[in-house]
Scaffold this motif. Sequence first.
Motif, PDB file in Angstrom:
ATOM      1  N   TYR A 129       1.078  11.701   6.609  1.00 17.73           N
ATOM      2  CA  TYR A 129      -0.278  11.171   6.791  1.00 17.73           C
ATOM      3  C   TYR A 129      -0.574   9.900   7.674  1.00 17.73           C
ATOM      4  O   TYR A 129       0.378   9.176   7.819  1.00 17.73           O
ATOM      5  CB  TYR A 129      -0.784  10.900   5.483  1.00 17.73           C
ATOM      6  CG  TYR A 129      -0.242   9.863   4.398  1.00 17.73           C
ATOM      7  CD1 TYR A 129      -1.168   8.582   4.273  1.00 17.73           C
ATOM      8  CD2 TYR A 129       0.731   9.768   3.895  1.00 17.73           C
ATOM      9  CE1 TYR A 129      -0.839   7.742   3.613  1.00 17.73           C
ATOM     10  CE2 TYR A 129       1.348   8.903   3.208  1.00 17.73           C
ATOM     11  CZ  TYR A 129       0.362   7.637   2.959  1.00 17.73           C
ATOM     12  OH  TYR A 129       0.881   6.463   2.089  1.00 17.73           O
TER      13      TYR A 129
ATOM     14  N   ARG B 290      -2.710  11.146  -0.880  1.00 21.47           N
ATOM     15  CA  ARG B 290      -2.020  10.141  -0.155  1.00 21.47           C
ATOM     16  C   ARG B 290      -2.792   9.244   0.746  1.00 21.47           C
ATOM     17  O   ARG B 290      -2.998   7.979   0.674  1.00 21.47           O
ATOM     18  CB  ARG B 290      -0.795  10.493   0.374  1.00 21.47           C
ATOM     19  CG  ARG B 290       0.462  10.778  -0.397  1.00 21.47           C
ATOM     20  CD  ARG B 290       1.696  11.190   0.349  1.00 21.47           C
ATOM     21  NE  ARG B 290       2.914  10.996  -0.099  1.00 21.47           N
ATOM     22  CZ  ARG B 290       3.262  11.912  -1.097  1.00 21.47           C
ATOM     23  NH1 ARG B 290       2.631  13.067  -1.186  1.00 21.47           N
ATOM     24  NH2 ARG B 290       4.747  11.815  -1.447  1.00 21.47           N
ATOM     25  N   THR B 291      -3.573   9.721   1.725  1.00 16.18           N
ATOM     26  CA  THR B 291      -4.589   9.137   2.411  1.00 16.18           C
ATOM     27  C   THR B 291      -5.630   8.609   1.724  1.00 16.18           C
ATOM     28  O   THR B 291      -5.791   7.244   2.161  1.00 16.18           O
ATOM     29  CB  THR B 291      -5.040   9.852   3.622  1.00 16.18           C
ATOM     30  OG1 THR B 291      -3.989  10.828   4.352  1.00 16.18           O
ATOM     31  CG2 THR B 291      -5.630   9.500   4.712  1.00 16.18           C
TER      32      THR B 291
ATOM     33  N   GLN C 280       4.863   8.082   7.552  1.00 16.79           N
ATOM     34  CA  GLN C 280       3.276   8.077   7.715  1.00 16.79           C
ATOM     35  C   GLN C 280       3.046   6.683   8.758  1.00 16.79           C
ATOM     36  O   GLN C 280       3.829   6.007   8.850  1.00 16.79           O
ATOM     37  CB  GLN C 280       2.693   7.477   6.304  1.00 16.79           C
ATOM     38  CG  GLN C 280       3.311   6.394   5.523  1.00 16.79           C
ATOM     39  CD  GLN C 280       4.471   6.519   4.702  1.00 16.79           C
ATOM     40  OE1 GLN C 280       5.045   7.510   4.850  1.00 16.79           O
ATOM     41  NE2 GLN C 280       4.416   5.892   3.495  1.00 16.79           N
TER      42      GLN C 280
ATOM     43  N   VAL D 172       0.994  -1.285   0.039  1.00 18.35           N
ATOM     44  CA  VAL D 172      -0.040   0.070  -0.044  1.00 18.35           C
ATOM     45  C   VAL D 172       1.055   1.234  -0.064  1.00 18.35           C
ATOM     46  O   VAL D 172       0.586   2.375  -0.795  1.00 18.35           O
ATOM     47  CB  VAL D 172      -0.854   0.034   1.257  1.00 18.35           C
ATOM     48  CG1 VAL D 172      -1.792   1.331   1.310  1.00 18.35           C
ATOM     49  CG2 VAL D 172      -1.935  -1.215   1.102  1.00 18.35           C
ATOM     50  N   GLY D 173       1.682   1.505   0.963  1.00 19.51           N
ATOM     51  CA  GLY D 173       2.657   2.543   1.007  1.00 19.51           C
ATOM     52  C   GLY D 173       3.442   3.019  -0.289  1.00 19.51           C
ATOM     53  O   GLY D 173       3.418   3.894  -0.566  1.00 19.51           O
TER      54      GLY D 173
ATOM     55  N   VAL E 253       1.283   4.012  -3.070  1.00 22.14           N
ATOM     56  CA  VAL E 253       0.782   5.433  -2.581  1.00 22.14           C
ATOM     57  C   VAL E 253       2.006   6.365  -3.348  1.00 22.14           C
ATOM     58  O   VAL E 253       1.678   7.076  -3.855  1.00 22.14           O
ATOM     59  CB  VAL E 253       0.483   5.699  -1.315  1.00 22.14           C
ATOM     60  CG1 VAL E 253       0.130   7.038  -1.125  1.00 22.14           C
ATOM     61  CG2 VAL E 253      -0.965   5.031  -1.022  1.00 22.14           C
TER      62      VAL E 253
ATOM     63  N   ARG F  98       0.211  15.965  -0.428  1.00 19.68           N
ATOM     64  CA  ARG F  98       0.742  15.144   0.916  1.00 19.68           C
ATOM     65  C   ARG F  98      -0.257  14.606   1.636  1.00 19.68           C
ATOM     66  O   ARG F  98      -0.103  13.426   1.958  1.00 19.68           O
ATOM     67  CB  ARG F  98       1.522  16.307   1.656  1.00 19.68           C
ATOM     68  CG  ARG F  98       2.230  15.544   2.950  1.00 19.68           C
ATOM     69  CD  ARG F  98       2.914  16.813   3.864  1.00 19.68           C
ATOM     70  NE  ARG F  98       1.780  17.498   4.468  1.00 19.68           N
ATOM     71  CZ  ARG F  98       1.658  18.786   4.489  1.00 19.68           C
ATOM     72  NH1 ARG F  98       2.674  19.561   4.102  1.00 19.68           N
ATOM     73  NH2 ARG F  98       0.761  19.647   5.328  1.00 19.68           N
ATOM     74  N   PHE F  99      -1.350  15.232   1.919  1.00 20.65           N
ATOM     75  CA  PHE F  99      -2.325  14.444   2.776  1.00 20.65           C
ATOM     76  C   PHE F  99      -3.473  13.953   2.043  1.00 20.65           C
ATOM     77  O   PHE F  99      -3.626  12.747   2.154  1.00 20.65           O
ATOM     78  CB  PHE F  99      -2.657  15.662   3.892  1.00 20.65           C
ATOM     79  CG  PHE F  99      -3.811  15.146   4.677  1.00 20.65           C
ATOM     80  CD1 PHE F  99      -3.562  14.423   5.675  1.00 20.65           C
ATOM     81  CD2 PHE F  99      -5.167  15.607   4.789  1.00 20.65           C
ATOM     82  CE1 PHE F  99      -4.279  14.053   6.648  1.00 20.65           C
ATOM     83  CE2 PHE F  99      -6.096  15.264   5.570  1.00 20.65           C
ATOM     84  CZ  PHE F  99      -5.651  14.369   6.630  1.00 20.65           C
TER      85      PHE F  99
ATOM     86  N   ILE G 188       0.462   4.065   8.760  1.00 19.00           N
ATOM     87  CA  ILE G 188      -0.617   3.395   7.666  1.00 19.00           C
ATOM     88  C   ILE G 188      -0.723   1.858   8.020  1.00 19.00           C
ATOM     89  O   ILE G 188       0.083   1.269   8.816  1.00 19.00           O
ATOM     90  CB  ILE G 188      -0.534   3.652   6.194  1.00 19.00           C
ATOM     91  CG1 ILE G 188       0.997   3.184   5.647  1.00 19.00           C
ATOM     92  CG2 ILE G 188      -0.511   5.230   6.202  1.00 19.00           C
ATOM     93  CD1 ILE G 188       1.052   3.261   4.161  1.00 19.00           C
TER      94      ILE G 188
ATOM     95  N   ALA H 215      -4.445   5.232   0.194  1.00 16.40           N
ATOM     96  CA  ALA H 215      -4.092   4.203   1.171  1.00 16.40           C
ATOM     97  C   ALA H 215      -5.174   3.439   1.500  1.00 16.40           C
ATOM     98  O   ALA H 215      -5.428   2.560   1.636  1.00 16.40           O
ATOM     99  CB  ALA H 215      -3.103   4.979   2.162  1.00 16.40           C
ATOM    100  N   GLU H 216      -6.223   4.586   1.683  1.00 16.05           N
ATOM    101  CA  GLU H 216      -7.460   3.962   2.266  1.00 16.05           C
ATOM    102  C   GLU H 216      -8.279   2.951   1.022  1.00 16.05           C
ATOM    103  O   GLU H 216      -8.528   1.831   1.397  1.00 16.05           O
ATOM    104  CB  GLU H 216      -8.713   4.945   2.659  1.00 16.05           C
ATOM    105  CG  GLU H 216      -8.408   5.979   3.707  1.00 16.05           C
ATOM    106  CD  GLU H 216      -8.329   5.154   4.962  1.00 16.05           C
ATOM    107  OE1 GLU H 216      -8.802   4.099   5.194  1.00 16.05           O
ATOM    108  OE2 GLU H 216      -7.693   5.728   5.924  1.00 16.05           O
TER     109      GLU H 216
ATOM    110  N   ALA I 123      -6.074  -0.291   0.374  1.00 17.88           N
ATOM    111  CA  ALA I 123      -6.003  -1.274   1.479  1.00 17.88           C
ATOM    112  C   ALA I 123      -7.387  -1.775   1.923  1.00 17.88           C
ATOM    113  O   ALA I 123      -7.495  -2.908   1.978  1.00 17.88           O
ATOM    114  CB  ALA I 123      -5.668  -0.397   2.792  1.00 17.88           C
TER     115      ALA I 123
ATOM    116  N   SER J 247      -6.802   5.316   8.029  1.00 25.12           N
ATOM    117  CA  SER J 247      -7.733   4.693   9.210  1.00 25.12           C
ATOM    118  C   SER J 247      -7.401   3.710   9.819  1.00 25.12           C
ATOM    119  O   SER J 247      -7.570   3.302  11.128  1.00 25.12           O
ATOM    120  CB  SER J 247      -9.179   4.422   8.615  1.00 25.12           C
ATOM    121  OG  SER J 247      -9.086   3.320   7.637  1.00 25.12           O
TER     122      SER J 247
ATOM    123  N   GLY K  19     -12.374   3.432   7.514  1.00 23.09           N
ATOM    124  CA  GLY K  19     -11.886   3.642   6.122  1.00 23.09           C
ATOM    125  C   GLY K  19     -12.747   4.472   5.343  1.00 23.09           C
ATOM    126  O   GLY K  19     -12.471   5.627   4.654  1.00 23.09           O
TER     127      GLY K  19
ATOM    128  N   VAL L  17     -13.377   8.173   6.333  1.00 18.42           N
ATOM    129  CA  VAL L  17     -12.064   9.015   6.114  1.00 18.42           C
ATOM    130  C   VAL L  17     -12.051   9.415   4.719  1.00 18.42           C
ATOM    131  O   VAL L  17     -11.845  10.212   4.488  1.00 18.42           O
ATOM    132  CB  VAL L  17     -10.784   8.170   6.791  1.00 18.42           C
ATOM    133  CG1 VAL L  17      -9.543   8.996   6.284  1.00 18.42           C
ATOM    134  CG2 VAL L  17     -10.959   8.324   8.194  1.00 18.42           C
TER     135      VAL L  17
END
Lengths: 152, 111
Positions: B53, A59-60, B20, A33-34, A37, A55-56, B22, A63-64, A67, B56, A125, A128
């Motif tokens: 970051y 990326r988040t 991060q 995942v990382g 991303v 950045r936020f 995660i 990742a959500e 995943a 969840s 998840g 978010v």
Amino acid sequence: MTTPLRLDVRRSARGGESDFELSLDVPSDLDYVGPAVELIAERFSRGVLSPRRVRFNLRTALAEAIANAIAYGNHHDPRQVVQVRVEAGRQAVHIHVTDAGAGFDPAAVPDPRLPGRLEREDGRGLFVLRSLVDHVAFNAAGNSICLTLRAG
Amino acid sequence: MSFSLTKDKRGVVVVGVDGQLIVGNRQDLKQKVLDALEAGARKFVIDFTKTGYIDSSGLGVLVSLSKKIREQGGDLRLAGLNEDLQTLFELTKLDTLFSITKTPAEALAAF
């Protein structure tokens, strides 16, 4: 970690520096995942989204979505991949994340902020995701999510 | 991305999250904190000053650690969240579950 991740980058027919498409197959292993991303986010180092949103938010959200697809869609099955397709244009970025699962009903996911759920470890998840991007849509089967981040 | 653990002279453990937090690295953080808890530490600060970051799963691991630490009579505090991360805690209402300070120094001083 040696990575089987291969990012396919194509300039859109419309031309323009901010118009491109990315596609990436991610194995159904959460360790990817990382790195997945980062591979995608690096392509947004300048252009349609502000550095802070890359950045936020980007990326988040990535990742959500990846995943969730690995865990709930493909159930960590190493024979399945998660397909990520990104369409970047001057107005917006659309991210499609598709798994090989049977899909789910997003309306049936409970609000993680409810008192009885607040102290649970999982179940945040989708909530978010919805708060990080401008629009979230699913296909009818529920195994493909489309996230939209408007330019800026 | 990595986690650094330091202990001040009063025994407060400060965990720095670099990069991060995660789904791919949360178990690593969990294990490091649980090992310190097992070894007798009871006061923890997680420092997000260098964090880009948190997803969840990362939030989930903080909830779970906080519960485990409280069960042992300890306390977990969070510090150094940037504006976006602070907003994430507020949206999910997790700001009501944690004691959050602007800097790690403030968190340490409050113990």
